[in-house]
Write an enzyme that holds these catalytic residues in place. Structure first.
Site, PDB file in Angstrom:
ATOM      1  N   GLN A 188     141.083  41.292  19.677  1.00 26.82           N
ATOM      2  CA  GLN A 188     141.596  41.123  21.038  1.00 26.82           C
ATOM      3  C   GLN A 188     142.047  39.673  21.197  1.00 26.82           C
ATOM      4  O   GLN A 188     141.350  38.753  20.788  1.00 26.82           O
ATOM      5  CB  GLN A 188     140.457  41.417  22.011  1.00 26.82           C
ATOM      6  CG  GLN A 188     140.401  40.574  23.276  1.00 26.82           C
ATOM      7  CD  GLN A 188     141.426  41.021  24.287  1.00 26.82           C
ATOM      8  OE1 GLN A 188     141.785  42.186  24.331  1.00 26.82           O
ATOM      9  NE2 GLN A 188     141.915  40.103  25.093  1.00 26.82           N
ATOM     10  N   THR A 189     143.195  39.465  21.768  1.00 31.82           N
ATOM     11  CA  THR A 189     143.595  38.094  22.052  1.00 31.82           C
ATOM     12  C   THR A 189     144.506  38.048  23.263  1.00 31.82           C
ATOM     13  O   THR A 189     145.236  38.988  23.533  1.00 31.82           O
ATOM     14  CB  THR A 189     144.297  37.447  20.827  1.00 31.82           C
ATOM     15  OG1 THR A 189     144.926  36.236  21.239  1.00 31.82           O
ATOM     16  CG2 THR A 189     145.347  38.360  20.239  1.00 31.82           C
ATOM     17  N   ARG A 190     144.402  36.964  23.996  1.00 32.61           N
ATOM     18  CA  ARG A 190     145.367  36.724  25.061  1.00 32.61           C
ATOM     19  C   ARG A 190     145.971  35.350  24.891  1.00 32.61           C
ATOM     20  O   ARG A 190     146.597  34.808  25.793  1.00 32.61           O
ATOM     21  CB  ARG A 190     144.701  36.886  26.437  1.00 32.61           C
ATOM     22  CG  ARG A 190     143.603  35.902  26.729  1.00 32.61           C
ATOM     23  CD  ARG A 190     143.107  36.075  28.153  1.00 32.61           C
ATOM     24  NE  ARG A 190     142.601  34.843  28.704  1.00 32.61           N
ATOM     25  CZ  ARG A 190     141.302  34.534  28.776  1.00 32.61           C
ATOM     26  NH1 ARG A 190     140.404  35.369  28.310  1.00 32.61           N
ATOM     27  NH2 ARG A 190     140.929  33.401  29.317  1.00 32.61           N
ATOM     28  N   HIS A 194     145.893  30.493  16.508  1.00 40.26           N
ATOM     29  CA  HIS A 194     145.896  29.263  15.723  1.00 40.26           C
ATOM     30  C   HIS A 194     145.051  29.477  14.473  1.00 40.26           C
ATOM     31  O   HIS A 194     144.544  30.569  14.234  1.00 40.26           O
ATOM     32  CB  HIS A 194     145.398  28.103  16.582  1.00 40.26           C
ATOM     33  CG  HIS A 194     146.311  27.803  17.735  1.00 40.26           C
ATOM     34  ND1 HIS A 194     147.623  27.382  17.547  1.00 40.26           N
ATOM     35  CD2 HIS A 194     146.144  27.886  19.077  1.00 40.26           C
ATOM     36  CE1 HIS A 194     148.200  27.207  18.728  1.00 40.26           C
ATOM     37  NE2 HIS A 194     147.330  27.514  19.676  1.00 40.26           N
ATOM     38  N   HIS A 197     141.668  31.297  14.722  1.00 34.78           N
ATOM     39  CA  HIS A 197     141.672  32.759  14.862  1.00 34.78           C
ATOM     40  C   HIS A 197     142.156  33.426  13.581  1.00 34.78           C
ATOM     41  O   HIS A 197     141.706  34.508  13.223  1.00 34.78           O
ATOM     42  CB  HIS A 197     142.563  33.173  16.026  1.00 34.78           C
ATOM     43  CG  HIS A 197     142.239  32.452  17.292  1.00 34.78           C
ATOM     44  ND1 HIS A 197     143.043  31.463  17.807  1.00 34.78           N
ATOM     45  CD2 HIS A 197     141.177  32.549  18.108  1.00 34.78           C
ATOM     46  CE1 HIS A 197     142.478  30.998  18.910  1.00 34.78           C
ATOM     47  NE2 HIS A 197     141.354  31.630  19.120  1.00 34.78           N
ATOM     48  N   GLY A 282     134.521  36.627  19.549  1.00 36.58           N
ATOM     49  CA  GLY A 282     134.415  35.194  19.284  1.00 36.58           C
ATOM     50  C   GLY A 282     133.628  34.503  20.370  1.00 36.58           C
ATOM     51  O   GLY A 282     132.877  35.125  21.127  1.00 36.58           O
ATOM     52  N   ARG A 283     133.814  33.209  20.450  1.00 41.73           N
ATOM     53  CA  ARG A 283     133.108  32.466  21.494  1.00 41.73           C
ATOM     54  C   ARG A 283     133.817  32.683  22.828  1.00 41.73           C
ATOM     55  O   ARG A 283     135.032  32.772  22.897  1.00 41.73           O
ATOM     56  CB  ARG A 283     133.047  30.984  21.129  1.00 41.73           C
ATOM     57  CG  ARG A 283     134.399  30.335  20.986  1.00 41.73           C
ATOM     58  CD  ARG A 283     134.324  29.115  20.109  1.00 41.73           C
ATOM     59  NE  ARG A 283     133.522  28.046  20.696  1.00 41.73           N
ATOM     60  CZ  ARG A 283     134.003  27.116  21.514  1.00 41.73           C
ATOM     61  NH1 ARG A 283     135.267  27.125  21.875  1.00 41.73           N
ATOM     62  NH2 ARG A 283     133.214  26.172  21.973  1.00 41.73           N
ATOM     63  N   ASP A 284     133.058  32.785  23.874  1.00 37.50           N
ATOM     64  CA  ASP A 284     133.563  32.926  25.234  1.00 37.50           C
ATOM     65  C   ASP A 284     134.625  34.027  25.350  1.00 37.50           C
ATOM     66  O   ASP A 284     135.660  33.830  25.976  1.00 37.50           O
ATOM     67  CB  ASP A 284     134.116  31.591  25.732  1.00 37.50           C
ATOM     68  CG  ASP A 284     134.181  31.557  27.269  1.00 37.50           C
ATOM     69  OD1 ASP A 284     133.453  32.348  27.911  1.00 37.50           O
ATOM     70  OD2 ASP A 284     134.959  30.766  27.818  1.00 37.50           O
ATOM     71  N   HIS A 285     134.349  35.180  24.757  1.00 39.48           N
ATOM     72  CA  HIS A 285     135.292  36.294  24.803  1.00 39.48           C
ATOM     73  C   HIS A 285     135.555  36.704  26.256  1.00 39.48           C
ATOM     74  O   HIS A 285     134.621  36.948  27.014  1.00 39.48           O
ATOM     75  CB  HIS A 285     134.711  37.491  24.033  1.00 39.48           C
ATOM     76  CG  HIS A 285     135.639  38.655  23.920  1.00 39.48           C
ATOM     77  ND1 HIS A 285     136.303  38.965  22.762  1.00 39.48           N
ATOM     78  CD2 HIS A 285     136.049  39.563  24.829  1.00 39.48           C
ATOM     79  CE1 HIS A 285     137.066  40.033  22.957  1.00 39.48           C
ATOM     80  NE2 HIS A 285     136.932  40.411  24.217  1.00 39.48           N
ATOM     81  N   ALA A 286     136.836  36.800  26.616  1.00 38.21           N
ATOM     82  CA  ALA A 286     137.246  37.230  27.967  1.00 38.21           C
ATOM     83  C   ALA A 286     136.672  36.354  29.071  1.00 38.21           C
ATOM     84  O   ALA A 286     136.575  36.763  30.219  1.00 38.21           O
ATOM     85  CB  ALA A 286     136.881  38.694  28.219  1.00 38.21           C
TER      86      ALA A 286
END
Ligand SMILES: [Zn+2]
Length: 378
Positions: A188-190, A194, A197, A282-286
């Site tokens: 998932q990415t918004r 880089h 990721h 990952g860290r701090d997802h969403a």
């Protein structure tokens, strides 16, 4: 079209894909019509596609309350966030038409119930804050005061913003099966991808058959990088640095809720419907601002029994280039101090790009940075 066996893939949430599409019902143009918000339209489209299986429509009170209290549907199946339709008043009839902002009817809803809800309670449960500065909470506070539940039948799908990336769960499943994949990790990415990721998606891919890069293209905050720019970034990165036969790029049509931990669970369940057996967290997802602890979105998975979600979360720490290691690493794998790490804040990166300068190659692939610089220029 020849059938491809998709039965090696993970099963959808609840066992079956529930796709709520159908023919345009007779007389739909005479029904009372409700205009949906962008977030509700995203949800409607995901109900149509099966992305929200096993939901058949907007939630009733029993599901809603249990999701808030226990992160489960009324039948006990894990589910982390409400999927609700907010209305001003109860509709007169037993069916209503659901329309987009231009007034075009897309779906019919069979009215089940109308119930009131407590916005602060929903905020506190789902967002862990009642602060109106939180973008998800602000949207919740601005909503109509009642929820309307009922099964939907979508007879006209919303025009996809990126038709070539509009891939429904049944189609990602087919694409995975055609490639012979069984174990697939979803990302998932918004944000643009880089090196950090890239490192974690490739780290995950080392252990499974394929990677679904699944950028969220529904509504986001206005200061997030626009979806069209991000998609160009994904394309140049995937073309240059990933084996073509190991990656599928498709759009995830959900709107961001910024609900951090609960949204991580919700994102994982949706990706299970798309056929992913694994999901990167990952860290701090969403997350947004400093509302959530760095690893809260990973810790929340412990609130479920092992394998209850079926889809396996893959947890990653924050990655960086280490000059001493001579490679990408994380605090888990690198013993060196911060001086050896190439780390740039989001603010610093934006400053560089706005000035037309490329961030160091240890931070960002030049092709990706170039896309971002061009976007800042225009
Ligand atoms: Zn190191």
């Amino acid at each position: 079209m020849t059938a491809v066996a998709t039965d090696r893939l993970i099963r959808p949430h609840g066992g079956f894909l529930v796709e709520r599409t159908g023919d345009r019902p007779q007389g739909v143009e005479r029904l009372e019509q409700l205009t949906l918000t962008p977030r509700e339209l995203s949800d409607l489209d995901m109900l149509a596609s099966g992305g929200l299986s096993p939901l058949e429509g907007f939630m009733n009170q029993e599901d809603y309350e249990r999701v808030l209290d226990e992160m489960r549907l009324a039948n006990g199946l894990p589910w982390a966030l409400p999927v609700c339709l907010a209305v001003d008043t109860a509709p007169g009839g037993d069916r209503v038409a659901l329309a987009d902002e231009s007034g075009r009817p897309l779906a019919m809803l069979e009215v089940e119930e109308v119930f009131s809800y407590d916005k602060e309670r929903e905020a506190e449960r789902c967002f862990r804050t009642i602060d109106a500065e939180h973008p998800g909470v602000a949207r919740l506070y601005a909503q109509h005061p009642l929820y309307l539940s009922g099964r939907v039948t979508v007879f006209e799908r919303a025009e996809p913003r990126y038709p070539e990336l509009a891939v429904d769960p049944v189609d990602t499943r087919r694409a995975f099966a055609e490639r012979g994949w069984k174990r697939v990790v979803g990302f998932q990415t918004r944000n643009p991808i880089h090196r950090a990721h890239e490192y974690l998606t490739k780290g995950a891919l080392e252990t499974v058959d394929g990677l679904l890069v699944h950028p969220l293209i529904g509504e986001t905050k206005s200061d997030d990088v626009p979806a069209e720019v991000r998609i160009d970034c994904y394309r140049v990165l995937l073309d240059g640095y990933y084996p073509r036969d190991r990656v599928v790029l498709a759009a995830f049509p959900a709107a961001m809720r910024y609900a951090g931990p609960r949204e991580a669970i919700w994102h994982a369940i949706c990706r299970k419907n798309y056929g992913c057996s694994h999901f990167i967290v990952g860290r701090d997802h969403a997350g947004v601002g400093s509302y959530y602890g760095t690893y809260d979105a990973q810790l929340i998975f412990d609130e479920f029994e092992p394998h209850e979600l079926d889809i396996e979360p893959m947890f990653f720490e924050h990655a960086f280039w280490c000059t001493a290691c001579g490679q990408m690493a994380t605090p888990k794998t690198c013993p060196h101090a911060d001086d050896d790490h190439v780390a740039l804040s989001g603010t610093k990166v934006r400053e560089l790009l706005a000035a037309g300068e490329l961030p160091p190659v240890e931070f960002s692939r030049p092709e990706v940075a170039e896309v971002l610089v061009q976007a800042y220029r225009s």
